[in-house]
Design a protein around this motif. Structure first.
Motif, short mmCIF file in Angstrom:
data_model
loop_
_atom_site.label_atom_id
_atom_site.label_comp_id
_atom_site.label_asym_id
_atom_site.label_seq_id
_atom_site.Cartn_x
_atom_site.Cartn_y
_atom_site.Cartn_z
N UNK A 170 19.01 2.82 15.19
CA UNK A 170 18.39 3.88 14.25
C UNK A 170 17.45 4.71 14.86
N UNK A 171 17.21 5.91 14.36
CA UNK A 171 16.26 6.71 14.44
C UNK A 171 15.07 6.52 13.59
N UNK A 172 13.81 6.60 13.87
CA UNK A 172 12.71 6.53 13.00
C UNK A 172 12.01 8.04 12.94
N UNK A 173 11.61 8.32 11.87
CA UNK A 173 10.75 9.45 11.89
C UNK A 173 9.45 9.07 12.07
N UNK A 174 8.71 9.53 13.28
CA UNK A 174 7.35 9.17 13.61
C UNK A 174 6.39 10.43 13.52
N UNK A 175 5.41 9.95 12.72
CA UNK A 175 4.24 11.03 12.23
C UNK A 175 3.07 10.45 12.67
N UNK A 176 1.89 11.44 12.51
CA UNK A 176 0.65 10.78 12.87
C UNK A 176 0.02 10.21 11.63
N UNK A 177 -0.84 9.20 11.83
CA UNK A 177 -1.62 8.37 11.22
C UNK A 177 -2.19 9.54 10.15
N UNK A 178 -2.52 9.14 8.93
CA UNK A 178 -2.96 10.10 7.93
C UNK A 178 -1.97 11.04 7.22
N UNK A 180 1.36 12.42 5.05
CA UNK A 180 1.31 11.98 3.70
C UNK A 180 2.78 11.07 3.80
N UNK A 181 3.45 10.87 4.85
CA UNK A 181 4.68 9.86 4.81
C UNK A 181 4.47 8.83 5.51
N UNK A 182 3.21 8.64 6.08
CA UNK A 182 2.88 7.52 6.74
C UNK A 182 2.69 6.27 5.93
N UNK A 183 2.57 6.30 4.60
CA UNK A 183 2.38 5.02 4.11
C UNK A 183 3.58 4.59 3.19
N UNK A 184 4.85 5.27 3.66
CA UNK A 184 5.98 5.12 2.69
C UNK A 184 7.04 4.15 3.35
N UNK A 185 7.87 3.58 2.84
CA UNK A 185 8.95 2.60 3.22
C UNK A 185 9.89 3.50 3.82
N UNK A 186 10.24 4.66 3.40
CA UNK A 186 11.40 5.48 3.93
C UNK A 186 11.02 6.87 3.81
N UNK A 187 11.75 7.68 4.28
CA UNK A 187 11.44 9.20 4.07
C UNK A 187 12.80 10.08 4.30
N UNK A 188 12.69 10.98 3.51
CA UNK A 188 13.77 12.07 3.65
C UNK A 188 13.48 13.29 4.69
N UNK A 189 14.25 13.65 5.68
CA UNK A 189 13.77 14.46 6.63
C UNK A 189 13.62 15.82 6.12
N UNK A 190 14.03 16.13 4.93
CA UNK A 190 13.89 17.43 4.40
C UNK A 190 12.23 17.48 3.81
N UNK A 256 -1.57 3.84 19.72
CA UNK A 256 -1.57 5.14 19.52
C UNK A 256 -1.56 5.24 17.72
N UNK A 257 -2.34 6.55 17.36
CA UNK A 257 -2.59 6.60 15.84
C UNK A 257 -1.35 7.36 15.31
N UNK A 258 -0.14 6.61 15.47
CA UNK A 258 1.23 7.11 15.02
C UNK A 258 2.02 6.06 14.27
N UNK A 259 2.91 6.50 13.13
CA UNK A 259 3.50 5.45 12.29
C UNK A 259 4.93 5.81 12.22
N UNK A 260 5.75 4.91 12.38
CA UNK A 260 7.31 4.92 12.25
C UNK A 260 7.56 4.77 10.87
N UNK A 261 8.42 5.91 10.44
CA UNK A 261 9.00 5.58 8.97
C UNK A 261 10.76 5.58 8.96
N UNK A 262 11.28 4.64 8.52
CA UNK A 262 12.70 4.65 8.52
C UNK A 262 13.16 6.04 7.78
#
Length: 301
Positions: A170-178, A180-190, A256-262
């Motif tokens: 799988x590919x994960x969406x990777x975003x900075x800490x902080x 809005x999507x960083x705390x979610x269990x999953x994200x829509x790329x839209x 690193x201050x980043x978060x992986x989001x499925x």
């Protein structure tokens, strides 16, 4: 009788696309490679190459001959395998190749396991890009490769190679800490359609996956930054310069201050094992494949 060395030169021309490239791979001069093919044509009484623009292409007779040549090469490997059958536990050199993530996460631990469990097997690991893996297998310089399925790879029906599924990574969406999507269990790329993106270079196989995943989510990403190495991408994200899709197996710099989001829709790439036709039955290759399957299953569990 056909000289098998000349037949191999013709196979190389088909594989590499030009006489010059085939000669380079075989350590011939272009004129020597051409002479080998001309002599093979005289032996058979048929034309094997014909002009095409400034180059040449294989004739229908050559294409027909190649089907038999590939079968001959496979049978030769089978004969060697039978001669070595019954020699006891796996032994001898095992040359493996793969792209960087495959080496780091799959081939390196596989080599370590084989060293512990089968001390008579001597593993040699080589990091290469996907297209080079097929070249090494064709040239007999590698016994096993882990590759990524790409549009430019040989088709699954190519009789020269035995390609088998290993892992849907799988590919994960990777975003900075902080983010809005960083705390979610999953994200829509839209949800990140309007944000700046960091993407692989256009010639990278992963670029296609990124663009396809975003297209499936209904947008074309605004690619502001490009990177070759996944850790470079991660550092750009950590500095708030954009978001990215990164394969699950890519080992990123810790802390690193980043978060992986499925991601919804589970964008992924297919990893395959590849040998020459019939090569998976070699004892050393067989135990290596067994270890790779175990490692792959654990990697995304």
């Amino acid at each position: 009788m056909i000289d098998l060395r000349r037949l191999h030169v013709l196979r190389a021309v088909s594989h590499y696309g030009t006489v010059t490239a085939a000669a380079r791979a075989l350590h011939f001069t272009p004129s020597a490679a051409s002479q080998q093919i001309r002599q093979l044509a005289r032996d058979l009484g048929v034309d094997l190459l014909e002009p095409q623009g400034r180059g040449v292409r294989l004739t229908p007779a050559a294409e027909s001959l190649l089907a038999h040549a590939d079968a001959i090469a496979a049978r030769w490997d089978e004969a060697e395998l039978e001669l070595r059958a019954g020699e006891g536990e796996p032994a001898g050199p095992l040359r493996v190749a793969g792209f960087p993530v495959a080496v780091a996460v799959l081939l390196a631990p596989m080599a370590a396991r084989l060293r512990s469990r089968y001390p008579r097997v001597s593993v040699r690991v080589r990091e290469v890009e996907v297209v080079e893996s097929f070249d090494l297998l064709f040239e007999g310089e590698a016994d096993l490769a882990v590759v990524e399925a790409t549009p430019s790879s040989p088709p699954a029906s190519d009789a020269r190679f035995d390609q088998r599924p290993l892992l849907d990574e799988p590919f994960d969406l990777v975003v900075p800490e902080g983010h809005p999507l960083a705390g979610r269990d999953g994200a829509d790329l839209a949800d990140v359609a309007r944000e700046p993106w960091i993407a692989p270079l256009p010639e990278s196989p992963c670029r296609t996956h990124v663009m396809s995943a975003c297209g499936a989510a209904g947008f074309t990403p605004d690619v502001v930054h490009h990177a070759v190495d996944w850790n470079v991408t991660a550092h750009l994200i950590a500095h708030g310069l954009g978001v990215a899709l990164i394969p699950r197996l890519a080992r990123l710099t810790p802390h690193l201050p980043i978060v992986r989001v499925p991601c919804a829709g589970r964008p992924h790439r297919k990893l395959l094992t590849c040998t020459r036709s019939g090569g998976h039955r070699r004892p050393a290759v067989a135990v290596a494949l067994e270890e790779l399957r175990s490692l792959a299953a654990a990697a995304v569990a």
